[in-house]
Design a protein around this motif. Structure first.
Motif, PDB file in Angstrom:
ATOM      1  N   MET A   1      44.334  21.039  42.942  1.00  0.00           N
ATOM      2  CA  MET A   1      43.188  21.405  42.121  1.00  0.00           C
ATOM      3  C   MET A   1      43.189  22.905  41.881  1.00  0.00           C
ATOM      4  N   ILE A   2      42.955  23.299  40.655  1.00  0.00           N
ATOM      5  CA  ILE A   2      42.899  24.732  40.339  1.00  0.00           C
ATOM      6  C   ILE A   2      41.557  25.272  40.800  1.00  0.00           C
ATOM      7  N   ASN A   3      41.567  26.373  41.549  1.00  0.00           N
ATOM      8  CA  ASN A   3      40.324  26.966  42.012  1.00  0.00           C
ATOM      9  C   ASN A   3      39.778  27.958  41.002  1.00  0.00           C
ATOM     10  N   ASP A   4      38.654  27.628  40.400  1.00  0.00           N
ATOM     11  CA  ASP A   4      38.024  28.582  39.498  1.00  0.00           C
ATOM     12  C   ASP A   4      37.149  29.531  40.301  1.00  0.00           C
ATOM     13  N   GLU A   5      37.147  30.766  39.930  1.00  0.00           N
ATOM     14  CA  GLU A   5      36.332  31.788  40.599  1.00  0.00           C
ATOM     15  C   GLU A   5      35.399  32.435  39.586  1.00  0.00           C
ATOM     16  N   PRO A   6      34.173  32.796  39.970  1.00  0.00           N
ATOM     17  CA  PRO A   6      33.569  32.586  41.288  1.00  0.00           C
ATOM     18  C   PRO A   6      33.259  31.113  41.550  1.00  0.00           C
ATOM     19  N   ASP A   7      33.201  30.758  42.822  1.00  0.00           N
ATOM     20  CA  ASP A   7      32.893  29.383  43.204  1.00  0.00           C
ATOM     21  C   ASP A   7      31.383  29.143  43.147  1.00  0.00           C
ATOM     22  N   ALA A   8      30.960  27.940  43.546  1.00  0.00           N
ATOM     23  CA  ALA A   8      29.534  27.577  43.446  1.00  0.00           C
ATOM     24  C   ALA A   8      28.659  28.564  44.210  1.00  0.00           C
ATOM     25  N   ARG A   9      29.110  28.930  45.398  1.00  0.00           N
ATOM     26  CA  ARG A   9      28.316  29.856  46.206  1.00  0.00           C
ATOM     27  C   ARG A   9      28.173  31.201  45.503  1.00  0.00           C
ATOM     28  N   GLY A  10      29.298  31.679  44.939  1.00  0.00           N
ATOM     29  CA  GLY A  10      29.268  32.960  44.227  1.00  0.00           C
ATOM     30  C   GLY A  10      28.331  32.919  43.025  1.00  0.00           C
ATOM     31  N   LEU A  11      28.331  31.795  42.322  1.00  0.00           N
ATOM     32  CA  LEU A  11      27.469  31.656  41.135  1.00  0.00           C
ATOM     33  C   LEU A  11      25.992  31.613  41.520  1.00  0.00           C
TER      34      LEU A  11
END
Lengths: 110, 355
Positions: A1-11
C-alpha cells in the motif's frame, strides 16, 4: 500500500490547530458550545490515532469479563487486585477521552 | 422531529386550542407560541402562553408544552405518563411544576401533535448545573431544601391513583436495576470489564427487598430550577419509578453532578449532612448510609448505561449528533468515579458482606 502523507493523525492534528487558532475566535457566542464540542471531538480523535493499542491485552478482555461474571473475583482481596487492573485500563482510556481528569498520582501508587 | 418545522403549525395550533378549551371548560383559548426552550436531550419543550376565557382556568398562564417521541433511552416514560407522575408529585406538595393539561392516549389525544404531550406551569430561574453551583459559600439552605423536597416525593407509595403503569421492581430494587442496566448496556456489559465488575458488585451487595417509594431517578443538580438561590421547580421526571428511596439520595450526591464543586458532595451545593438532615425532616425515615453507598455504585452504572445509549443513538445512525457522540465517550470518566467509589468502600461491610 502506498503511504500518503500526512496521515490521518497529521490531518486531524492540523485541522484542530487551525480550528482553534483561526476559526474558534471568530465564532459567534450562540455557536460557541458547538464549536467547543467540535474541538473536543477532534482532540479525542487525535489522541486515539496517536495511541498504540496493546493487542495482547485487548485479546484478554472478553475472558476477563466472563471470569468476573462467573464470580472468580468475588472475594474482597481478589476484588482489590482486580480494581488495580481496571484502574490501569481506565486510565489508559481516560488519557484519550479526557486526560485533564487523570490524577497525577495513580491510585495505590502513593 | 425536524428543527425547522414548527411544532404548532396552522393545522395543529387551532386543534390544540380547541382541545384545551374542552379540557378547561373555557369559551375560548388562545395559545401563543414563544419558541423552544433549551435543555433536554430527549424532549421538546415549547414556551407557550395560554389565554383562557371562561371556565375554571380563566386568565393568562405562562406555561411549557412538553412533548417528544419515545427516545432511545429505555427507561424514559412517555410524556402522558410523565405528566401523571408530575400530577402525583404536585399533589404530594413537592415543588414540581403544576401540570395543567395532559394528553390522554386512550382518548386519541396523541394525534393532535403526533406524540403524547402535557402542558405545565412555567417556572422562573436557571437549571444549568454550572450556574446553580456557582457560589462562594456552600449553599446549605438550598441543599437542605432539596432534601426536604425529596422526602415529600418519597411520600408517594405504590397504589397511588393514576400511577398503575409504573412497574414494580422484582425481586428487589437493586437486583432489578442490575438486570435493567445490563440490558441497556447491551454488548458493552460483556466487553468492558469495569462495567462487568460493577454489575457483579451490584448483585453481590444488593440490599434485601424493603420499602419501595416513587423515586424521581434523575434528581440532581441540572434538573431543578433556581432563582436567586431558591428552588423554583424540580424538572425532568421522565425516569421516575418505584424503587428504594436511598437510590435518589445516592444519585444526588454522586460525583458526576457537582459541576466543579467536588468538595460539596451534595450536588455541588453543600455537605451531605445538610441534604440528609433536610430529607429526614420530611421523609419520616432515616438515611441509611449503607444503602446510599450501594446506590452510589448503582448511580455510576446507571449513568454509564445511559451514556452508552446516548452514544448509540448517534452511532446507530438514528440521530447523528456531536453531543450524543461525545456523551458516548464519557464512559472512562464515569468508570473512574465508579472505581474511586469502590476503592473507598474497601473493607467496609455492606448488608453483612465485606467489600
Amino acid at each position: 500500500m502506498i503511504n500518503d502523507e500526512p496521515d490521518a493523525r497529521g490531518l486531524v492534528s492540523i485541522a484542530l490547530q487551525t480550528f482553534r487558532d483561526s476559526v474558534l475566535p471568530a465564532i459567534p457566542a450562540e455557536r460557541r458550545f458547538e464549536a467547543l464540542m467540535i474541538a473536543n471531538a477532534l482532540s479525542i480523535a487525535e489522541r486515539e490515532l496517536a495511541a498504540k493499542p496493546e493487542a495482547a491485552l485487548e485479546a484478554q478482555i472478553p475472558q476477563l469479563c466472563s471470569d468476573i461474571d462467573a464470580g472468580t473475583y468475588d472475594a474482597p482481596e481478589r476484588q482489590a487486585d482486580l480494581r488495580k487492573v481496571l484502574w490501569e485500563l481506565t486510565r489508559a482510556r481516560l488519557a484519550i477521552s479526557n486526560p485533564r481528569l487523570l490524577d497525577p498520582v495513580p491510585p495505590g501508587a502513593a | 422531529m425536524t428543527a425547522e418545522a414548527p411544532l404548532l403549525d396552522e393545522t395543529r395550533l387551532p386543534r390544540l386550542e380547541a382541545w384545551i378549551a374542552d379540557k378547561a371548560g373555557a369559551d375560548r383559548v388562545t395559545v401563543v407560541d414563544e419558541g423552544r426552550l433549551s435543555g433536554g436531550a430527549i424532549s421538546l419543550n415549547l414556551a407557550v402562553t395560554l389565554e383562557i376565557e371562561g371556565g375554571a382556568f380563566a386568565g393568562r398562564h405562562e406555561a411549557v408544552l412538553r412533548t417528544g417521541s419515545a427516545s432511545g433511552v429505555s427507561a424514559s416514560l412517555g410524556k402522558a405518563e410523565e405528566g401523571m407522575v408530575l400530577r402525583a408529585a404536585f399533589a404530594a406538595g413537592a415543588r414540581a411544576p403544576e401540570p395543567l393539561f395532559i394528553s390522554d392516549p386512550a382518548a386519541g389525544d396523541d394525534a393532535l401533535l403526533g406524540a403524547p404531550f402535557y402542558i405545565m406551569r412555567r417556572a422562573l430561574g436557571v437549571a444549568a448545573g454550572r450556574k446553580v453551583v456557582k457560589a462562594e459559600q456552600p449553599q446549605r439552605e438550598l441543599a437542605r431544601e432539596m432534601g426536604r423536597q425529596l422526602g415529600l416525593i418519597h411520600s408517594i407509595k405504590p397504589g397511588t391513583a393514576g400511577l398503575d403503569f409504573l412497574p414494580m421492581p422484582e425481586p428487589s430494587p437493586g437486583l432489578q436495576c442490575e438486570r435493567d442496566y445490563r440490558e441497556w448496556m447491551g454488548r458493552f456489559a460483556g466487553t468492558d470489564p469495569v462495567l462487568a465488575y460493577g454489575l457483579r458488585w451490584l448483585t453481590l451487595y444488593a440490599p434485601p427487598a424493603g420499602e419501595v417509594v416513587l423515586c424521581h431517578r434523575d434528581y440532581r443538580t441540572g434538573n431543578y430550577m433556581v432563582d436567586q438561590g431558591r428552588l423554583t421547580a424540580i424538572i425532568d421526571w421522565e425516569f421516575a419509578g418505584w424503587s428504594d428511596p436511598m437510590e435518589d439520595l445516592a444519585w444526588f450526591c454522586a460525583a458526576s453532578w457537582r459541576f466543579g464543586q467536588a468538595g460539596r458532595e451534595a450536588g455541588g451545593l453543600s455537605d451531605r449532612a445538610d441534604f440528609y438532615s433536610g430529607y429526614e425532616e420530611t421523609a419520616g425515615r432515616r438515611v441509611d448510609q449503607e444503602a446510599v453507598a450501594y446506590w452510589e455504585t448503582a448511580a455510576y452504572l446507571r449513568w454509564a448505561a445511559v451514556a452508552i445509549q446516548q452514544g448509540m443513538r448517534h452511532t446507530s445512525g438514528t440521530e447523528p449528533s456531536i453531543e450524543l457522540a461525545l456523551t458516548g465517550r464519557m464512559l472512562p470518566e464515569i468508570e473512574q468515579d465508579l472505581l474511586r467509589h469502590l476503592d473507598s468502600l474497601d473493607g467496609r461491610t455492606l448488608f453483612g458482606r465485606t467489600a
